[in-house]
Design a protein around this motif. Structure first.
Motif, PDB file in Angstrom:
ATOM      1  N   SER A  66      48.077  45.360  41.863  1.00  0.00           N
ATOM      2  CA  SER A  66      48.275  45.547  43.302  1.00  0.00           C
ATOM      3  C   SER A  66      47.205  44.779  44.079  1.00  0.00           C
ATOM      4  CB  SER A  66      48.322  47.034  43.674  1.00  0.00           C
ATOM      5  OG  SER A  66      47.033  47.564  43.773  1.00  0.00           O
ATOM      6  N   GLY A  67      46.001  44.674  43.540  1.00  0.00           N
ATOM      7  CA  GLY A  67      44.977  43.851  44.175  1.00  0.00           C
ATOM      8  C   GLY A  67      45.397  42.395  44.257  1.00  0.00           C
ATOM      9  N   LEU A  68      45.979  41.891  43.175  1.00  0.00           N
ATOM     10  CA  LEU A  68      46.441  40.502  43.132  1.00  0.00           C
ATOM     11  C   LEU A  68      47.526  40.253  44.178  1.00  0.00           C
ATOM     12  CD1 LEU A  68      46.408  37.763  41.427  1.00  0.00           C
ATOM     13  CD2 LEU A  68      48.396  38.703  40.272  1.00  0.00           C
ATOM     14  N   LEU A  69      48.504  41.167  44.220  1.00  0.00           N
ATOM     15  CA  LEU A  69      49.622  40.977  45.152  1.00  0.00           C
ATOM     16  C   LEU A  69      49.150  41.065  46.594  1.00  0.00           C
ATOM     17  CD1 LEU A  69      52.462  43.020  43.404  1.00  0.00           C
ATOM     18  CD2 LEU A  69      52.124  40.543  43.450  1.00  0.00           C
ATOM     19  N   MET A  70      48.273  42.061  46.859  1.00  0.00           N
ATOM     20  CA  MET A  70      47.806  42.207  48.232  1.00  0.00           C
ATOM     21  C   MET A  70      46.987  40.999  48.653  1.00  0.00           C
ATOM     22  SD  MET A  70      46.859  46.050  49.255  1.00  0.00           S
ATOM     23  CE  MET A  70      45.971  46.609  47.830  1.00  0.00           C
ATOM     24  N   SER A  71      46.111  40.506  47.757  1.00  0.00           N
ATOM     25  CA  SER A  71      45.279  39.382  48.184  1.00  0.00           C
ATOM     26  C   SER A  71      46.121  38.121  48.356  1.00  0.00           C
ATOM     27  CB  SER A  71      44.105  39.159  47.224  1.00  0.00           C
ATOM     28  OG  SER A  71      44.534  39.097  45.908  1.00  0.00           O
ATOM     29  N   PHE A  72      47.175  37.975  47.568  1.00  0.00           N
ATOM     30  CA  PHE A  72      48.083  36.846  47.771  1.00  0.00           C
ATOM     31  C   PHE A  72      48.726  36.930  49.164  1.00  0.00           C
ATOM     32  CE2 PHE A  72      52.276  34.877  47.647  1.00  0.00           C
ATOM     33  CZ  PHE A  72      51.985  33.630  47.118  1.00  0.00           C
ATOM     34  N   THR A  73      49.211  38.142  49.500  1.00  0.00           N
ATOM     35  CA  THR A  73      49.866  38.316  50.793  1.00  0.00           C
ATOM     36  C   THR A  73      48.897  38.056  51.943  1.00  0.00           C
ATOM     37  OG1 THR A  73      50.921  40.163  49.677  1.00  0.00           O
ATOM     38  CG2 THR A  73      51.462  39.844  51.983  1.00  0.00           C
ATOM     39  N   TYR A  74      47.710  38.653  51.854  1.00  0.00           N
ATOM     40  CA  TYR A  74      46.745  38.466  52.938  1.00  0.00           C
ATOM     41  C   TYR A  74      46.351  37.004  53.077  1.00  0.00           C
ATOM     42  CZ  TYR A  74      46.165  43.474  53.577  1.00  0.00           C
ATOM     43  OH  TYR A  74      46.383  44.785  53.852  1.00  0.00           O
ATOM     44  N   ILE A 131      46.514  27.561  48.231  1.00  0.00           N
ATOM     45  CA  ILE A 131      45.321  28.359  48.505  1.00  0.00           C
ATOM     46  C   ILE A 131      45.535  29.811  48.105  1.00  0.00           C
ATOM     47  CG2 ILE A 131      43.906  29.284  50.386  1.00  0.00           C
ATOM     48  CD1 ILE A 131      44.378  26.433  51.648  1.00  0.00           C
ATOM     49  N   ALA A 132      46.722  30.339  48.389  1.00  0.00           N
ATOM     50  CA  ALA A 132      46.991  31.741  48.064  1.00  0.00           C
ATOM     51  C   ALA A 132      46.964  31.962  46.550  1.00  0.00           C
ATOM     52  CB  ALA A 132      48.331  32.178  48.647  1.00  0.00           C
ATOM     53  N   SER A 191      40.918  48.433  45.168  1.00  0.00           N
ATOM     54  CA  SER A 191      42.137  48.904  44.508  1.00  0.00           C
ATOM     55  C   SER A 191      41.910  49.099  43.013  1.00  0.00           C
ATOM     56  CB  SER A 191      43.334  47.976  44.803  1.00  0.00           C
ATOM     57  OG  SER A 191      43.201  46.761  44.134  1.00  0.00           O
ATOM     58  N   VAL A 192      40.851  48.486  42.459  1.00  0.00           N
ATOM     59  CA  VAL A 192      40.558  48.697  41.037  1.00  0.00           C
ATOM     60  C   VAL A 192      39.642  49.917  40.840  1.00  0.00           C
ATOM     61  CG1 VAL A 192      39.520  47.690  38.963  1.00  0.00           C
ATOM     62  CG2 VAL A 192      40.885  46.261  40.479  1.00  0.00           C
ATOM     63  N   LEU A 193      38.677  50.091  41.737  1.00  0.00           N
ATOM     64  CA  LEU A 193      37.704  51.195  41.582  1.00  0.00           C
ATOM     65  C   LEU A 193      38.349  52.571  41.375  1.00  0.00           C
ATOM     66  CD1 LEU A 193      34.557  50.765  43.887  1.00  0.00           C
ATOM     67  CD2 LEU A 193      34.632  51.056  41.412  1.00  0.00           C
ATOM     68  N   PRO A 194      39.339  52.952  42.184  1.00  0.00           N
ATOM     69  CA  PRO A 194      39.939  54.284  41.971  1.00  0.00           C
ATOM     70  C   PRO A 194      40.541  54.434  40.581  1.00  0.00           C
ATOM     71  CG  PRO A 194      40.727  53.315  44.014  1.00  0.00           C
ATOM     72  CD  PRO A 194      39.933  52.264  43.327  1.00  0.00           C
ATOM     73  N   LYS A 195      41.133  53.352  40.061  1.00  0.00           N
ATOM     74  CA  LYS A 195      41.719  53.415  38.713  1.00  0.00           C
ATOM     75  C   LYS A 195      40.634  53.663  37.676  1.00  0.00           C
ATOM     76  CE  LYS A 195      45.862  52.684  39.954  1.00  0.00           C
ATOM     77  NZ  LYS A 195      46.581  53.901  40.166  1.00  0.00           N
ATOM     78  N   LEU A 196      39.472  53.033  37.865  1.00  0.00           N
ATOM     79  CA  LEU A 196      38.358  53.249  36.941  1.00  0.00           C
ATOM     80  C   LEU A 196      37.886  54.695  37.004  1.00  0.00           C
ATOM     81  CD1 LEU A 196      36.322  49.985  37.489  1.00  0.00           C
ATOM     82  CD2 LEU A 196      37.195  50.788  35.298  1.00  0.00           C
ATOM     83  N   ARG A 197      37.868  55.231  38.229  1.00  0.00           N
ATOM     84  CA  ARG A 197      37.411  56.606  38.399  1.00  0.00           C
ATOM     85  C   ARG A 197      38.371  57.590  37.737  1.00  0.00           C
ATOM     86  NH1 ARG A 197      36.699  56.257  44.240  1.00  0.00           N
ATOM     87  NH2 ARG A 197      35.104  54.646  44.194  1.00  0.00           N
ATOM     88  N   PHE A 230      37.238  37.294  51.971  1.00  0.00           N
ATOM     89  CA  PHE A 230      37.828  38.431  52.702  1.00  0.00           C
ATOM     90  C   PHE A 230      38.754  39.260  51.824  1.00  0.00           C
ATOM     91  CE2 PHE A 230      41.052  35.228  54.302  1.00  0.00           C
ATOM     92  CZ  PHE A 230      42.202  35.879  53.878  1.00  0.00           C
ATOM     93  N   ASN A 231      39.158  38.728  50.666  1.00  0.00           N
ATOM     94  CA  ASN A 231      40.007  39.525  49.779  1.00  0.00           C
ATOM     95  C   ASN A 231      39.225  40.326  48.747  1.00  0.00           C
ATOM     96  OD1 ASN A 231      42.693  39.293  50.609  1.00  0.00           O
ATOM     97  ND2 ASN A 231      42.818  37.213  49.814  1.00  0.00           N
ATOM     98  N   LEU A 232      37.931  40.040  48.583  1.00  0.00           N
ATOM     99  CA  LEU A 232      37.145  40.766  47.580  1.00  0.00           C
ATOM    100  C   LEU A 232      37.202  42.287  47.759  1.00  0.00           C
ATOM    101  CD1 LEU A 232      34.033  38.546  46.830  1.00  0.00           C
ATOM    102  CD2 LEU A 232      35.527  39.609  45.145  1.00  0.00           C
ATOM    103  N   PRO A 233      36.953  42.790  48.985  1.00  0.00           N
ATOM    104  CA  PRO A 233      37.023  44.245  49.117  1.00  0.00           C
ATOM    105  C   PRO A 233      38.399  44.805  48.753  1.00  0.00           C
ATOM    106  CG  PRO A 233      36.565  43.202  51.246  1.00  0.00           C
ATOM    107  CD  PRO A 233      36.506  42.132  50.221  1.00  0.00           C
TER     108      PRO A 233
END
Lengths: 269, 269
Positions: A195-203, A69-70, A154-160, A146-149
């Motif tokens: 970092s989004g990928l790693l965090m969502s895997f962990t969560y 699942i992760a 974590s991607v939005l700031p990079k775009l900015r 629940f991982n979407l946000p």
């Protein structure tokens, strides 16, 4: 005189705080090596609980389910979330702020409410279409939700941070928009995506509350742990905790060392 | 701009799995099992008022204790040498990476009637104290689980407070208490507000911690909700009404945060 007194107080306070944080974990670890099932008297050293753990069908299959699942949900959520971040970034201010507010909902809403509301949705699906979808599919859907946000923010700031002229330059130099995206934009936002990928895997691996309501009869690792804690005395939990703690400790130490090295490099430049 | 389209799959997902489920909760809260409109679920909730009040009290207690413990610590952390800050911050975060079920299980073994703490007290001829299955144990469990959520936002604002401001206050004759009240507190409001929300929301909605450490007599809102959806009382409509009340509590909490701290708080969170 006064400052020496203050210093002693400070030290005592720090010791007390870290004692509070770590004594329970230390006790868990020590008793994972205890020969008897007792949680208070240490009777002798053994590794039996670790052996039992690796022969525990329930734990092993739950671990497999959790990993499946992760992996699936974190890959899907990273794609969906990155696309969403790109879309949101290009929107006008009002639309953007409405969508970001809604995107925060799974973050700020109590987990139990997210779990319950999704469970009701899946129950409704069952009642209308007559098929019970509870299990792996519902777990994947809820974990993505629940991982979407996490991924989006974590991607939005990079775009900015990214210089839009980079994209424009790529277009001027003859890239089509797709090439420009893959060659100019993607490398710039990659750290955020990773970092989004790693965090969502962990969560996803760690989640209990939402999975509990959307799992049906399927057991993820945290759900298996929960069913073990209800039996009161199960030293396998101690063994499992020890293993997890060692894994977490090594990951944190490695990523910390990597971060430090990067910092030094940046300073040297 | 074509990039906006990238967010389309996410928008569909958001509506389907965030907004619709919340709508379903509201729908269930105001209907009977047959789907007819009713307010009975909300009025029936009045019977559970003691549990509701207990949840609020426990959550407030846990939040206040977290704030008291975390405030001086976060300040100390923010004044440490930079490389120490990184290490100590990591030490605070480390236990948080363990699953909360394991952390709570650790306290179960410590607080038991013949657990380690009572064994330790017996050495001095004290006790045994009844610790497990009390309200205090539940609050302790929440403090242990959510303390890092208080430390991190506080640290984030405090690290930005210039040391010269602190020294100026001391040079002008403030003692530590006056300095804290007149300089530190006003400057750290966003961190305090963010920390309070981040501890209060999961505390007030917890359901496993109260069951593991509080026994049957310290049930909280989360436990009641869980029983309506997966436990033996099974009543989706009543459960939805309870969830709705919980959501309103959280919403009120969040809007207070918003009024008090505006954007600064969101930045810290």
């Amino acid at each position: 005189m006064r400052s020496r007194y203050g210093k002693a107080l400070k030290t005592a306070y720090l010791i007390a705080l870290f004692g509070f944080l770590y004594v329970p974990i230390a006790v868990l670890i020590v008793f994972s090596f205890n020969e008897s099932k007792s949680r208070t008297v240490f009777t002798g050293f053994t590794l039996d609980w670790y052996k039992n753990l690796f022969h525990n069908e329930m734990i092993l299959s739950a671990l497999g389910t959790s990993l499946l699942i992760a992996v699936v949900s974190s890959v899907l959520v990273t794609i969906l979330g990155t696309l969403a971040a790109i879309g949101i970034h290009s929107m006008k201010k009002r639309a953007r702020s409405t969508i970001t507010t809604i995107s925060h909902i799974p973050n700020v809403n109590p987990e139990i409410i997210t779990g319950v509301s999704m469970m009701l949705l899946f129950v409704g699906f069952k009642n209308i279409f007559g098929t019970n979808i509870f299990g792996i599919p519902t777990l994947i859907v809820s974990h993505i939700t629940f991982n979407l946000p996490i991924v989006i923010f974590s991607v939005l700031p990079k775009l900015r941070q990214m210089d839009i002229r980079l994209y424009e330059a790529a277009l001027d130099l003859g890239c089509n928009p797709r090439q420009a995206f893959f060659k100019a934009v993607l490398p710039e936002i990659m750290p955020g995506i990773i970092s989004g990928l790693l965090m969502s895997f962990t969560y996803s691996m760690d989640d209990f509350v939402i999975s509990y309501f959307t799992a049906g009869n399927v057991m993820t690792l945290p759900i298996a742990v929960y069913s073990m804690t209800r039996k009161k005395v199960s030293p396998e939990i101690n063994a499992l905790s020890t293993i997890l703690f060692i894994i977490i400790l090594s990951v944190v130490l490695i990523s910390n060392a990597a971060g430090e090295r990067k910092e030094k490099k940046n300073r040297a430049q | 701009m074509k990039a906006k389209i990238a967010a389309a799959p996410y928008l569909v997902w958001m509506v389907l799995f965030i907004l619709v489920p919340l709508g379903v909760v509201v729908y269930f809260a105001f209907t009977t099992a047959d789907g007819a409109f009713t307010l009975d679920n909300i009025t029936e909730f009045a019977a559970y008022l003691p549990v509701f009040v207990r949840s609020l009290l426990f959550a407030v207690a846990a939040t206040v204790i977290c704030l008291v413990i975390a405030y001086p610590f976060s300040f100390m952390l923010s004044r440490m040498r930079l490389n120490h800050q990184r290490t100590v911050q990591m030490l605070v975060m480390l236990p948080m990476w363990m699953n909360f079920l394991l952390r709570t299980y650790a306290w179960m073994t410590l607080l038991e009637n013949n657990g380690l703490i009572n064994k330790f007290l017996a050495l001095f001829g004290l006790g045994p104290l009844q610790m497990i299955n009390t309200g205090g144990a539940v609050v302790l469990g929440m403090v242990y689980n959510y303390l890092p959520y208080m430390i991190l936002p506080l640290y984030t604002v405090m690290v930005k407070i210039d040391q010269s401001v602190v020294e100026a206050a001391q040079d002008l004759g403030c003692n530590t208490l006056q300095m804290t009240a007149k300089v530190l507190m006003p400057l750290s409001v966003p961190g305090i507000v963010a920390g309070i929300t981040m501890v209060f929301v999961p505390s007030v909605s917890t359901f496993i911690i109260s069951r593991m450490l509080g026994g049957g007599n310290n049930l909280m809102m989360g436990d009641l909700i869980e029983m309506q959806f997966l436990g033996n009382s099974l009543n989706y409509n009543l459960g939805s009404a309870m969830s709705l009340v919980l959501m309103v509590v959280v919403l009120i909490c969040m809007s207070i945060t918003h009024v008090l701290g505006n954007e600064d708080v969101e930045e810290v969170m």
